[in-house]
Write a protein that holds these residues in place. Sequence first.
Motif, PDB file in Angstrom:
ATOM      1  N   GLU A 247     -27.623  14.033  23.900  1.00 28.85           N
ATOM      2  CA  GLU A 247     -28.982  14.536  24.042  1.00 28.85           C
ATOM      3  C   GLU A 247     -29.956  13.592  23.322  1.00 28.85           C
ATOM      4  OE1 GLU A 247     -26.449  16.209  22.833  1.00 28.85           O
ATOM      5  OE2 GLU A 247     -25.979  17.590  24.479  1.00 28.85           O
ATOM      6  N   ILE A 248     -31.161  13.443  23.901  1.00 28.20           N
ATOM      7  CA  ILE A 248     -32.075  12.431  23.384  1.00 28.20           C
ATOM      8  C   ILE A 248     -32.559  12.746  21.971  1.00 28.20           C
ATOM      9  CG2 ILE A 248     -34.258  13.407  24.224  1.00 28.20           C
ATOM     10  CD1 ILE A 248     -34.871  10.439  25.177  1.00 28.20           C
ATOM     11  N   GLU A 249     -32.533  14.023  21.572  1.00 27.54           N
ATOM     12  CA  GLU A 249     -32.956  14.321  20.202  1.00 27.54           C
ATOM     13  C   GLU A 249     -31.985  13.722  19.173  1.00 27.54           C
ATOM     14  OE1 GLU A 249     -31.264  18.232  21.957  1.00 27.54           O
ATOM     15  OE2 GLU A 249     -32.593  16.592  22.560  1.00 27.54           O
ATOM     16  N   LYS A 250     -30.703  13.556  19.559  1.00 29.52           N
ATOM     17  CA  LYS A 250     -29.751  12.936  18.647  1.00 29.52           C
ATOM     18  C   LYS A 250     -30.016  11.437  18.489  1.00 29.52           C
ATOM     19  CE  LYS A 250     -26.056  16.336  19.198  1.00 29.52           C
ATOM     20  NZ  LYS A 250     -24.649  16.594  19.597  1.00 29.52           N
ATOM     21  N   VAL A 251     -30.669  10.853  19.471  1.00 32.41           N
ATOM     22  CA  VAL A 251     -31.097   9.461  19.331  1.00 32.41           C
ATOM     23  C   VAL A 251     -32.103   9.364  18.175  1.00 32.41           C
ATOM     24  CG1 VAL A 251     -32.213   7.499  20.466  1.00 32.41           C
ATOM     25  CG2 VAL A 251     -30.718   9.012  21.789  1.00 32.41           C
ATOM     26  N   ALA A 252     -32.909  10.409  18.011  1.00 34.23           N
ATOM     27  CA  ALA A 252     -33.857  10.451  16.885  1.00 34.23           C
ATOM     28  C   ALA A 252     -33.109  10.482  15.554  1.00 34.23           C
ATOM     29  CB  ALA A 252     -34.771  11.664  17.013  1.00 34.23           C
ATOM     30  N   TYR A 253     -32.054  11.295  15.457  1.00 32.13           N
ATOM     31  CA  TYR A 253     -31.275  11.372  14.220  1.00 32.13           C
ATOM     32  C   TYR A 253     -30.657  10.004  13.897  1.00 32.13           C
ATOM     33  CZ  TYR A 253     -31.468  16.302  15.690  1.00 32.13           C
ATOM     34  OH  TYR A 253     -31.875  17.537  16.128  1.00 32.13           O
ATOM     35  N   TYR A 254     -30.138   9.377  14.929  1.00 31.40           N
ATOM     36  CA  TYR A 254     -29.531   8.055  14.759  1.00 31.40           C
ATOM     37  C   TYR A 254     -30.580   7.029  14.333  1.00 31.40           C
ATOM     38  CZ  TYR A 254     -26.769   3.893  15.929  1.00 31.40           C
ATOM     39  OH  TYR A 254     -26.099   2.697  15.869  1.00 31.40           O
ATOM     40  N   SER A 255     -31.768   7.103  14.925  1.00 27.53           N
ATOM     41  CA  SER A 255     -32.828   6.145  14.610  1.00 27.53           C
ATOM     42  C   SER A 255     -33.261   6.241  13.155  1.00 27.53           C
ATOM     43  CB  SER A 255     -34.035   6.372  15.533  1.00 27.53           C
ATOM     44  OG  SER A 255     -33.692   6.123  16.878  1.00 27.53           O
ATOM     45  N   VAL A 256     -33.317   7.466  12.629  1.00 28.69           N
ATOM     46  CA  VAL A 256     -33.677   7.644  11.221  1.00 28.69           C
ATOM     47  C   VAL A 256     -32.645   6.963  10.327  1.00 28.69           C
ATOM     48  CG1 VAL A 256     -33.875   9.335   9.359  1.00 28.69           C
ATOM     49  CG2 VAL A 256     -35.004   9.754  11.544  1.00 28.69           C
ATOM     50  N   ALA A 257     -31.361   7.185  10.616  1.00 29.43           N
ATOM     51  CA  ALA A 257     -30.296   6.580   9.809  1.00 29.43           C
ATOM     52  C   ALA A 257     -30.336   5.058   9.886  1.00 29.43           C
ATOM     53  CB  ALA A 257     -28.935   7.102  10.283  1.00 29.43           C
ATOM     54  N   VAL A 258     -30.546   4.527  11.085  1.00 31.16           N
ATOM     55  CA  VAL A 258     -30.602   3.076  11.261  1.00 31.16           C
ATOM     56  C   VAL A 258     -31.803   2.495  10.525  1.00 31.16           C
ATOM     57  CG1 VAL A 258     -30.998   1.231  12.950  1.00 31.16           C
ATOM     58  CG2 VAL A 258     -29.318   3.031  13.420  1.00 31.16           C
ATOM     59  N   PHE A 259     -32.929   3.214  10.568  1.00 30.65           N
ATOM     60  CA  PHE A 259     -34.116   2.712   9.869  1.00 30.65           C
ATOM     61  C   PHE A 259     -33.847   2.597   8.365  1.00 30.65           C
ATOM     62  CE2 PHE A 259     -37.906   3.285   7.324  1.00 30.65           C
ATOM     63  CZ  PHE A 259     -38.735   2.306   7.842  1.00 30.65           C
ATOM     64  N   ILE A 260     -33.204   3.607   7.798  1.00 31.04           N
ATOM     65  CA  ILE A 260     -32.899   3.574   6.360  1.00 31.04           C
ATOM     66  C   ILE A 260     -32.076   2.331   6.033  1.00 31.04           C
ATOM     67  CG2 ILE A 260     -31.658   4.742   4.500  1.00 31.04           C
ATOM     68  CD1 ILE A 260     -32.342   7.409   5.933  1.00 31.04           C
ATOM     69  N   ALA A 261     -31.044   2.071   6.837  1.00 30.56           N
ATOM     70  CA  ALA A 261     -30.177   0.915   6.591  1.00 30.56           C
ATOM     71  C   ALA A 261     -30.891  -0.400   6.858  1.00 30.56           C
ATOM     72  CB  ALA A 261     -28.926   1.020   7.467  1.00 30.56           C
ATOM     73  N   THR A 262     -31.814  -0.405   7.807  1.00 30.07           N
ATOM     74  CA  THR A 262     -32.488  -1.640   8.197  1.00 30.07           C
ATOM     75  C   THR A 262     -33.399  -2.181   7.100  1.00 30.07           C
ATOM     76  OG1 THR A 262     -32.406  -0.949  10.517  1.00 30.07           O
ATOM     77  CG2 THR A 262     -33.952  -2.690   9.981  1.00 30.07           C
ATOM     78  N   VAL A 263     -33.740  -1.353   6.124  1.00 34.92           N
ATOM     79  CA  VAL A 263     -34.541  -1.832   4.987  1.00 34.92           C
ATOM     80  C   VAL A 263     -33.848  -3.023   4.319  1.00 34.92           C
ATOM     81  CG1 VAL A 263     -35.497  -1.204   2.733  1.00 34.92           C
ATOM     82  CG2 VAL A 263     -35.586   0.431   4.621  1.00 34.92           C
ATOM     83  N   ILE A 264     -32.504  -3.070   4.400  1.00 32.50           N
ATOM     84  CA  ILE A 264     -31.752  -4.180   3.815  1.00 32.50           C
ATOM     85  C   ILE A 264     -32.120  -5.503   4.487  1.00 32.50           C
ATOM     86  CG2 ILE A 264     -29.406  -5.102   3.495  1.00 32.50           C
ATOM     87  CD1 ILE A 264     -28.444  -2.195   3.333  1.00 32.50           C
ATOM     88  N   ALA A 265     -32.586  -5.449   5.729  1.00 31.50           N
ATOM     89  CA  ALA A 265     -32.910  -6.672   6.470  1.00 31.50           C
ATOM     90  C   ALA A 265     -34.253  -7.272   6.082  1.00 31.50           C
ATOM     91  CB  ALA A 265     -32.900  -6.375   7.979  1.00 31.50           C
ATOM     92  N   VAL A 266     -35.020  -6.582   5.238  1.00 31.32           N
ATOM     93  CA  VAL A 266     -36.370  -7.043   4.905  1.00 31.32           C
ATOM     94  C   VAL A 266     -36.395  -8.458   4.334  1.00 31.32           C
ATOM     95  CG1 VAL A 266     -38.369  -6.643   3.417  1.00 31.32           C
ATOM     96  CG2 VAL A 266     -37.339  -4.732   4.637  1.00 31.32           C
ATOM     97  N   PRO A 267     -35.587  -8.792   3.317  1.00 27.66           N
ATOM     98  CA  PRO A 267     -35.643 -10.159   2.782  1.00 27.66           C
ATOM     99  C   PRO A 267     -35.346 -11.222   3.824  1.00 27.66           C
ATOM    100  CG  PRO A 267     -34.389  -8.719   1.329  1.00 27.66           C
ATOM    101  CD  PRO A 267     -34.624  -7.961   2.588  1.00 27.66           C
ATOM    102  N   GLN A 268     -34.356 -10.950   4.680  1.00 25.81           N
ATOM    103  CA  GLN A 268     -34.009 -11.920   5.715  1.00 25.81           C
ATOM    104  C   GLN A 268     -35.159 -12.104   6.695  1.00 25.81           C
ATOM    105  OE1 GLN A 268     -31.387 -10.718   8.890  1.00 25.81           O
ATOM    106  NE2 GLN A 268     -30.196 -12.590   8.708  1.00 25.81           N
ATOM    107  N   ARG A 269     -35.782 -11.019   7.091  1.00 18.71           N
ATOM    108  CA  ARG A 269     -36.911 -11.101   8.028  1.00 18.71           C
ATOM    109  C   ARG A 269     -38.063 -11.887   7.419  1.00 18.71           C
ATOM    110  NH1 ARG A 269     -37.136  -5.966  11.631  1.00 18.71           N
ATOM    111  NH2 ARG A 269     -39.380  -6.131  11.436  1.00 18.71           N
ATOM    112  N   ALA A 270     -38.309 -11.663   6.111  1.00 19.71           N
ATOM    113  CA  ALA A 270     -39.404 -12.352   5.436  1.00 19.71           C
ATOM    114  C   ALA A 270     -39.126 -13.844   5.302  1.00 19.71           C
ATOM    115  CB  ALA A 270     -39.633 -11.731   4.066  1.00 19.71           C
ATOM    116  N   MET A 271     -37.919 -14.195   4.856  1.00 21.91           N
ATOM    117  CA  MET A 271     -37.581 -15.607   4.651  1.00 21.91           C
ATOM    118  C   MET A 271     -37.395 -16.346   5.971  1.00 21.91           C
ATOM    119  SD  MET A 271     -34.625 -17.244   2.163  1.00 21.91           S
ATOM    120  CE  MET A 271     -35.294 -16.517   0.683  1.00 21.91           C
TER     121      MET A 271
END
Length: 485
Positions: A247-271
């Motif tokens: 169900e598409i609402e579970k895509v929302a749950y997954y997106s929240v979790a991925v966003f939290i983890a994606t914060v780790i990518a910030v230094p790489q994106r900046a550099m």
Amino acid sequence: MGIVINQSFKNTITTYLGFGLGAINTLFLYTEFMSDTYYGLVAYILSTANIMMPLMAFGVHNTIIKFYSTFKTKNALNSFLTLMLFLPLALTIPIGLIGYLGYDTIVSWLTQKNSIVGNYLWYIFITALAMAYFEVFFAWVKVQMKTVFGNFMKEVFHRVGVMVLLFALYLEWLTVEQFLIGLVGVYVLRMLLMLINAFYVRLPVFRFNKIDKLSSILKYSSLIIVAGSIATMILDIDKFMLNNYIEIEKVAYYSVAVFIATVIAVPQRAMHQIMMPLTAKFINDNNREELNDLYERSSLTLYIISGFIFLLIVLNINQLYAIIPEEFSGGITVVFLISIAKLYDNLLGNNNAILFNSDYYRMVLVFGVVLAISAVILNIVLIPLYGIDGSALATLIAVLLYNTIKIIFVKKTFNMLPFTKQTLKISILLVVCVLVFYFWEFPFNAYLNIVLKSITIGIVYALLIYKLNISEDINEMFERYLKLK
């Protein structure tokens, strides 16, 4: 590394500001102001647009960076840049025509599980087009070694726009339909502002003269389309495929979790913004010594910074999920799996920049095709078995394989590795911190617990990094900004 550290530091601040705003949007405003169904739809639109973006850009944003420094005369450079401005239309127009003529077929394929997505296909196309030309104009200023404004637009601007739209939705100034139109409008406006900045930095002079190395340029652009699409697809194919299984609402749950983890990518994106043109210059000048130094230093710096963010996320994850709506709490396993993948991405340093800007870029395509197929197969197998956890596991396996192969290939072709003995020290430090802090909580509410625990982890981690003298660049930043000497 001076210009890298300087602009990367500014870009890191900007990127964290963007992610901070994104965290407010993702964890609180979307979850409170919008239904799970429409939140899932927003995640689907943006993820699919991200998958399409490299294709619609025709690889131009990478081509500009690779070839810009090889043109030595103004006429040749102007002819090259003119081609770069118009080349994306070679694929954008056919894609639009295919979408128009095959609209019903595409809708029937994408709406097997969630019929709501069928009404918003053109939103995906327009957003992807805006994303593509934004990257073209950003590359236009990157080669001038000016990345700070572009990074602000890439990381902050659209998140501020979305925040304004979400509050307007909450105050009932907008309907959900108008919000979605406004969302597309934010990406279009961002593209137009980047265009103005790019042409301010270097006004285009349209020349349609014959271009030297035209065959090489077109070949590179064509192949890098697929390579870039694969790299993006590995990151976003999960949300795209989840639409067909759950169900598409579970895509929302997954997106929240991925966003939290994606914060780790910030230094790489900046550099990454400044490492790409620098790496291209070292390769074009055949300066292997500087290239190897950049490879090792970028890996070490990114591993230290992203390792700290990894600790903050993993060690605070239970308290973080205690302050957002309960239905999103099923994503904790996703956070762990994607966090490991993002940490490994940072460990590679400027590996991607080396491959994309060398004569071996074709191999990225070969590796990518195999691994993209693997990612799709893994998602097909694991999503029905484990739901959103299965999709995260599929992404982790694909990223581990893809990155390991790239490290091995750069070692064999350039005789360079990003790892040093300091890499092992950081790895041990991260493991020890996880073991010491994971099961330890302050006896306060979740907000205060996160703040106090983060401060404690930060002091311990920074002190150990500095005292062990793991990185000259990091220690120099400590001494400069904290006046330690």
